[in-house]
Design an enzyme around this catalytic site. Structure first.
Site, short mmCIF file in Angstrom:
data_model
loop_
_atom_site.label_atom_id
_atom_site.label_comp_id
_atom_site.label_asym_id
_atom_site.label_seq_id
_atom_site.Cartn_x
_atom_site.Cartn_y
_atom_site.Cartn_z
N LYS A 204 0.83 -1.20 0.00
CA LYS A 204 0.00 0.00 0.00
C LYS A 204 0.87 1.26 0.00
CE LYS A 204 -2.91 3.19 0.57
NZ LYS A 204 -4.03 3.60 -0.23
N CYS A 258 -2.93 11.12 1.19
CA CYS A 258 -2.24 9.84 1.00
C CYS A 258 -0.85 10.00 0.42
CB CYS A 258 -3.06 8.95 0.07
SG CYS A 258 -4.70 8.69 0.70
N1 SAJ Z 1 -0.93 15.25 -9.31
C1 SAJ Z 1 -0.12 15.98 -10.14
N2 SAJ Z 1 0.11 15.50 -11.39
C2 SAJ Z 1 -0.44 14.33 -11.84
C3 SAJ Z 1 -1.26 13.58 -10.99
C4 SAJ Z 1 -1.50 14.06 -9.70
O1 SAJ Z 1 0.41 17.04 -9.76
O2 SAJ Z 1 -0.16 13.95 -12.99
C5 SAJ Z 1 -1.20 15.73 -7.94
C6 SAJ Z 1 -2.66 16.05 -7.68
O3 SAJ Z 1 -2.99 17.33 -8.14
C7 SAJ Z 1 -2.76 15.91 -6.17
C8 SAJ Z 1 -1.75 14.80 -5.87
O4 SAJ Z 1 -0.92 14.70 -7.00
O5 SAJ Z 1 -2.35 17.09 -5.53
C9 SAJ Z 1 -2.37 13.45 -5.55
O6 SAJ Z 1 -3.45 13.17 -6.45
P1 SAJ Z 1 -3.67 11.73 -7.12
O7 SAJ Z 1 -4.79 11.83 -8.06
O8 SAJ Z 1 -2.38 11.27 -7.70
O9 SAJ Z 1 -3.93 10.76 -5.90
P2 SAJ Z 1 -5.00 10.70 -4.67
O10 SAJ Z 1 -4.30 11.20 -3.45
O11 SAJ Z 1 -6.28 11.35 -5.01
O12 SAJ Z 1 -5.23 9.12 -4.55
C10 SAJ Z 1 -4.10 8.26 -4.37
C11 SAJ Z 1 -4.24 7.09 -5.35
N3 SAJ Z 1 -2.98 6.33 -5.41
C12 SAJ Z 1 -2.40 5.97 -6.57
O13 SAJ Z 1 -2.85 6.30 -7.66
C13 SAJ Z 1 -1.17 5.14 -6.46
C14 SAJ Z 1 -5.38 6.18 -4.91
O14 SAJ Z 1 -5.45 5.02 -5.72
C15 SAJ Z 1 -5.17 5.76 -3.43
O15 SAJ Z 1 -6.21 4.91 -2.97
C16 SAJ Z 1 -5.20 7.03 -2.61
O16 SAJ Z 1 -4.07 7.83 -3.02
C17 SAJ Z 1 -5.11 6.61 -1.15
O17 SAJ Z 1 -6.14 6.69 -0.46
O18 SAJ Z 1 -4.05 6.11 -0.72
#
Ligand code: SAJ
Length: 415
Positions: A204, A258
């Site tokens: 995880k 997360c």
């Molecule tokens: N972000 C970027 N660029 C990108 C993608 C995301 O800057 O290309 C930023 C977003 O704006 C945000 C952050 O990253 O600030 C996180 O966003 P995210 O969409 O990557 O992730 P979360 O936090 O919404 O959800 C993640 C997911 N983990 C993965 O994809 C490995 C989700 O599957 C998990 O269940 C969740 O964390 C969790 O609860 O752990």
């Protein structure tokens, strides 16, 4: 019908309890926040997620889901409480401890306990198992079954992903993992993979850490490209055309509850220094300061400068603002004596929040796009032009068409 007690009715606990109740279990959802329990009993989920309200209400109305401030005797206990990051960059496991202590009062031989909360390695066996043993005398793997089964769902798509994602299930022994699989198979359509507790705990953390490191690489590339006046999005787009390259999009920082947190849960268990994981974390944490520095450079010469920030949540189209990069940007600008107005129709409560876009833009020197909400596509730039003192747009997400904004008289900058 088997009874399940779900401890913690947050983003994961409430959807999970609702799905289990709709799929053959008698569920008691437990939360220590009395306001949450009152709202839920009145039929109002305190969390906005597509499809959640419908399944919650149907379970509640048919009496298969009850909510309460206290646990009861059950066959199965699921712990889905928060595990926030403490000030020392270590997991604050106090909610897991409290839930385990409460379960100790109701657990019987042959029960199954599942930890879902994201946790550092060994939490399930040593902390949950330890507390239950100390309080009830029952030993995991001998007297009851103990499993770790992390959630892996994306906010905004929680119900869909709870049903369709694959799951990793760790058990203190094979029987524990198999029994946990039996529980989830009532609603999960994805595949389920069984392993031991430590492996499941680390998997995880590794998933989110992998994303954090990838984001740090993208963000570092954006800084390198800025030095050479190269468009980082083009670089990433073309590099990603290689069949084995997949770089994420750079942005103003990495938020949410997360991705910026889970890497620290790995780091708290390792003694090596200067790891890639830690350096990535620092790169991502520094991004909001890069953004506020750029904003300040663009408006510092104006008298009593004002910045309008579009977007307070941690990512697009959600109202969740935990660990949002906007917070750090706003604090830094305020420290630099910039007037700041934040507009986000999806977020109710935020520092310097303005209710209307018009009021927010009035006499502003810069409009900063921090979060790519769909609603920000429909901004009336003709009107914005009249309201703003200086017509500058800083786009941290490559969200707008720069040429179009330039044709409307805006100076357009992107991260
Ligand atoms: N972000 C970027 N660029 C990108 C993608 C995301 O800057 O290309 C930023 C977003 O704006 C945000 C952050 O990253 O600030 C996180 O966003 P995210 O969409 O990557 O992730 P979360 O936090 O919404 O959800 C993640 C997911 N983990 C993965 O994809 C490995 C989700 O599957 C998990 O269940 C969740 O964390 C969790 O609860 O752990």
């Amino acid at each position: 019908m088997k009874k399940i007690c779900v401890m913690g009715l947050g983003y994961i606990g409430l959807p999970t309890a609702s799905l289990l109740a709709n799929n053959g279990y008698e569920v008691l959802g437990v939360d220590k926040n009395a306001r949450v329990i009152d709202k839920l009993n009145a039929g109002n989920p305190h969390i906005e997620e597509p499809d959640l309200k419908g399944i919650f209400i149907s379970a509640l109305n048919e009496g298969r889901l009850k909510v309460s401030g206290k646990a009861q005797k059950s066959d199965i206990f699921i712990i889905s409480v928060p595990t926030p990051l403490g000030d020392d960059n270590k997991a604050d496991l106090s909610y897991v401890e409290a839930a385990s202590a409460e379960i100790s009062r109701y657990i019987s031989r042959g029960n199954l306990v599942i930890l879902e909360s994201t946790s550092p390695m060994d939490t399930t066996e040593k902390l949950v198992g330890g507390i239950i043993h100390e309080n009830s005398g029952l030993k995991a793997g001998k007297d009851y079954l103990l499993s770790f089964c992390p959630e892996r769902v994306l906010p905004g798509k929680i119900i869909f992903e709870l049903v369709n994602n694959n799951r990793i299930i760790g058990g203190i022994d094979r029987e524990s993992a198999e029994e946990a699989r039996e529980v989830y198979s009532s609603f999960v359509k994805g595949e389920m993979f069984l392993t031991d507790l430590r492996t499941a705990e680390l998997v995880k953390l590794v998933e989110n850490t992998y994303r954090d490191v990838n984001l740090a690489f993208a963000n570092e590339l954006s800084l390198i490209c800025a030095d050479y006046d190269i468009n980082v999005r083009d670089v990433i787009k073309y590099a990603n055309m290689h069949p084995r390259v997949n770089i994420l999009n750079p942005g103003p920082g990495v938020g949410g509850h997360c991705i910026p947190i889970d890497p620290w849960f790995i780091l708290q268990s390792v003694s090596r220094k200067n790891t890639l994981i830690e350096r990535s974390r620092r790169i991502n944490d520094d991004m909001p300061l890069v953004v506020s520095g750029r904003i300040f450079d663009l408006i510092r010469k104006n008298k009593n400068p004002k910045a309008t920030i579009l977007g307070a949540s941690y990512k697009e189209n959600v109202g969740d603002h935990r660990e949002s990069p906007t917070k750090a940007v706003v604090s830094d600008l305020l420290a630099k004596k910039v007037r700041v107005s934040v507009y986000d129709p999806l977020v109710d409560d935020f520092i310097n929040r303005e209710e209307s876009l018009e009021a927010s833009l009035k006499s502003s020197d810069i409009m900063v796009l921090m979060v790519g909400h769909n609603v920000f596509r429909d901004i009336d730039f003709k009107k914005a032009c009249k309201l703003m003192r200086n017509k500058t747009v800083f786009d941290t997400r490559n969200f707008y068409d720069g040429e179009e904004l330039a044709s409307r008289g805006f100076k357009y900058y992107r991260l």
